[in-house]
Design an enzyme around this catalytic site. Sequence first.
Site, PDB file in Angstrom:
ATOM      1  N   GLU A 277       0.891  -1.164   0.000  1.00 40.38           N
ATOM      2  CA  GLU A 277       0.000   0.000   0.000  1.00 40.38           C
ATOM      3  C   GLU A 277       0.921   1.203   0.000  1.00 40.38           C
ATOM      4  O   GLU A 277       1.643   1.448   0.971  1.00 40.38           O
ATOM      5  CB  GLU A 277      -0.874  -0.035   1.260  1.00 40.38           C
ATOM      6  CG  GLU A 277      -1.920   1.054   1.287  1.00 40.38           C
ATOM      7  CD  GLU A 277      -2.237   1.500   2.704  1.00 40.38           C
ATOM      8  OE1 GLU A 277      -2.479   0.646   3.565  1.00 40.38           O
ATOM      9  OE2 GLU A 277      -2.206   2.724   2.932  1.00 40.38           O
ATOM     10  N   CYS A 314      -3.084   7.533   5.526  1.00 41.23           N
ATOM     11  CA  CYS A 314      -2.995   7.215   4.097  1.00 41.23           C
ATOM     12  C   CYS A 314      -4.310   7.548   3.399  1.00 41.23           C
ATOM     13  O   CYS A 314      -4.371   7.603   2.181  1.00 41.23           O
ATOM     14  CB  CYS A 314      -2.636   5.756   3.891  1.00 41.23           C
ATOM     15  SG  CYS A 314      -3.637   4.648   4.878  1.00 41.23           S
TER      16      CYS A 314
END
Lengths: 542, 542
Positions: A277, A314
């Site tokens: 990620e 994020c």
Amino acid sequence: MFRLREPWRFTVAVPVAVPVWSVDPRTGKQREQVTVEATADHVDKAVRAAADAVPALAHRPARAALLRTAADLLTAERDRVVATADAETALGPARLGGELARTAYQLRAFADVVDEGAFLDVIIDHAHPSPATAPPANAARTPPAPDALPAPRPDLRRYKVPLGVVAVYAASNFPLAFSVPGGDTASALAAGCPVVVKAHPGHPATSELCAAILRRAAAETGLPEDTVGVLHGFQAGVDLIEHPLVSAAGFTGSIPGGRALYDAAAARPRPIPFHGELGSLNPVLVTAAAAAERAEAIGGGLAASFTLGVGQFCTKPGLVLIPAGSDGDRLVTALTRAAAEAPPGVLLDDRMRRHFLAGVRDRARLPDVTVPVEPGADGEAAVRPGFLTVPALRLTQDGPHELLTQECFGPVTVIARYDNDAEADAVLARLPGNLTATVHLSTAEAAGEQGTAAELIAGLTRLAGRVLVNGWPTGVAVAPAQHHGGPYPATTSQSTSVGGTAVERWLRPVAYQDTPPALLPPELRDGNPLGLPRRVDGQRYP
Amino acid sequence: MFRLREPWRFTVAVPVAVPVWSVDPRTGKQREQVTVEATADHVDKAVRAAADAVPALAHRPARAALLRTAADLLTAERDRVVATADAETALGPARLGGELARTAYQLRAFADVVDEGAFLDVIIDHAHPSPATAPPANAARTPPAPDALPAPRPDLRRYKVPLGVVAVYAASNFPLAFSVPGGDTASALAAGCPVVVKAHPGHPATSELCAAILRRAAAETGLPEDTVGVLHGFQAGVDLIEHPLVSAAGFTGSIPGGRALYDAAAARPRPIPFHGELGSLNPVLVTAAAAAERAEAIGGGLAASFTLGVGQFCTKPGLVLIPAGSDGDRLVTALTRAAAEAPPGVLLDDRMRRHFLAGVRDRARLPDVTVPVEPGADGEAAVRPGFLTVPALRLTQDGPHELLTQECFGPVTVIARYDNDAEADAVLARLPGNLTATVHLSTAEAAGEQGTAAELIAGLTRLAGRVLVNGWPTGVAVAPAQHHGGPYPATTSQSTSVGGTAVERWLRPVAYQDTPPALLPPELRDGNPLGLPRRVDGQRYP
């Protein structure tokens, strides 16, 4: 011709122990030396020890017990873990207490996944001795032409088995939920894979403490302690991804770091899956009707979302498309008020602070960019939240303003004011893949009674792995239906790192053909002795 | 300083049309010019046209209809397709007729997969307004500690959407089932992904004919013809994997070719999944007890399997461990008799014939290798089947005999005679990943009443994606439980290219958070209007 022997080039390889320090970001001072960086030999030993734990982890009840014991021990050690993490990350005891609860819940949720066993994806097809007497089990709605029937079919039974040792690269911003005891570790253990974690340098003491808790949980469950290992140091991370006995990797971090490790995983003699990620802008679109209806509420909600955790998520909304005109102006006014009142905060470390300040400076000096609330330094260690605005038209073409469509970690967001829907669409069409994409709609639009909301949702689906309506992306619920991933560079694979389906990353299918009952794994035997969800001859049970 | 302008370096880029010929392997003569190789411009046009078909393919009933119509048209054109394929591949009308039936069955099986919709993997979690009033839907068996409950949870609904345009690299040895109308194409269309096929140079006329059939099926179903495209030429294959609008690839072929394309897919600015099936040795172990019980039957079965289709199967048994001693001798005697009687055959093309003959020669001259039945040239075009033997001990160490553990395409296999179980285990432990691994057991061993068959099965599970008992790996049934894949280099991913789960390769999950009912895809609405298998609040329906 005479040639010097250059004796000074001969060096004796004495491994120098490189200390690993825990640093307080509030003062920039070293707190303590936690350990030393792992050498190639340390990496090799950790991976081999983890590989030796594979047979013991094949026992599913032991995996479930390990995960629940880990959750219990983590909860029991709450005060110590939170204090240690706070001293290293400055995230604060309230946030870290919540993160610990989330992490414990996540470990238990994966224990439930193990117990249920649906992830084994059992499919059983009994033999067809002859196509004339037995039609295909997965019956076609239109019967196939007789000559299109398959040859007599053997008995086939398929389920999924663990891949082997998993390397986990921990995140900076979640010292628990996306680090040593986090989702990658929990899902890999659920799948039956031992884990070697490359600790993040931002919180080495927390990493060691959590690893000790997980290793104690393994021992208390009767599993090898080396079911979980932890390593420190940049080179250890490189050595880990290249180790022949590592079979897969999970990563949460930056685009350059994640891409370098992805490339290394793909370049191995035996390539391995790399579930990274990497980064996400998390665009938000506010429609004109939504701004007309709820300008103040949206402005306030946005300020709360982009400043949450000092903007170190994020899923922080990094680009917000807001209509030009008076409704949008009201929204920006509310945002300005809320952002100006948001408290300063300390970023995870000094390197991030410098990157944040430089990133804001580079963006703020672009033509046509204004700075209603200036993000910047606050004293020696903290930073103040703030935001920039730009005409959306600037983001519809190649040029220096493309910088505004790149993630800037920290409490800053970019407001792009658009003149019409086509302009907003043109901005969205130029964005790379994202973890999330959000739209704020009016009540009539949300009811499907007005506007083109369905087309908007379809467009955002192309852009991201999670689509939100009238919400904010910064919360990522641990739930079976969660998907925390998205088109590259949001993630390097099609998988999620949060939610029950994260377990699927660490498995591979195996089919057994005409294997006698006594030799079949019990998961695949007739009569379903383990009570698993299965697909048998085309029918799903239960 | 004066510098020459080098005018001879300026060339005018006139594209030269490179002809694509259909060649008869029985004579080595060109049959006809089928088309020309695709230029970069052709590749770009084909991919863009395919991408334009994405919205139309989102309609699932249209996909199912396309797959069934394609099966019908392929069956209706059987004579022409089989004759064309036979003229280009020399595989014979019987084998090709069977392959066509298999291909049509496979297309229909994927239509059933589309209708059922389980591959959409729908998961719905309704919101928890407050953890105090609503426990987690996926109820834990031990109730979680109250402080480990998650935060209030939003409504989350997840399913899978198509990735986009899929590049398919067709195989040499299955001009139908693993080529233009084969499993990669069928599964990608089932997932909702348009396909651009890079045709194999060994059967360009068959590829064009099948592409025309698929494009007609699309038109008859009301879908764009460019839902399926086909390209010829080596460079076109390279251009295809690098095209920005290509979102995934499927490949069946050699290790060097597959690895080069895998590397190119991973090196793209936006990496894409590459599902390649590259190569496999398909080891077989015959236990001492099995040899004692059925030496002749096993010898005869092995001869039939390794010579099937002139040894041109990716699942051909390429290494067979047979015990030393009299029972093993009887087995080899039966194998010798059957192999000597096996008819010669024509390989797919002259390049393969040369590789086969060179591969046999290099292996036969290794020390301690004997050649009971010599594989070799038979006239101008055909080859004779045969096999080699070697003491298994030779395969337990580094050295030139490692060549015997590498796949040799064509009708040859290697018999390794082992003195004891440890020696056989040592050979298996050195092998790379395989599509299949087979063990022949005695009746008592198969019943689990004697020997260490369960450990053997566990060992073979580490080695391959399909484990067979008392059978031969060369048949690959099209069935829901099939797994045709295995650890690298058998495949470059954890997926299968045969069977219902092959559809999973071309999808990615998307979650919708707090999305109003009117804007949700119907697959995710309450009340299950499409009657799909779903997981709702932790329960599986049906």
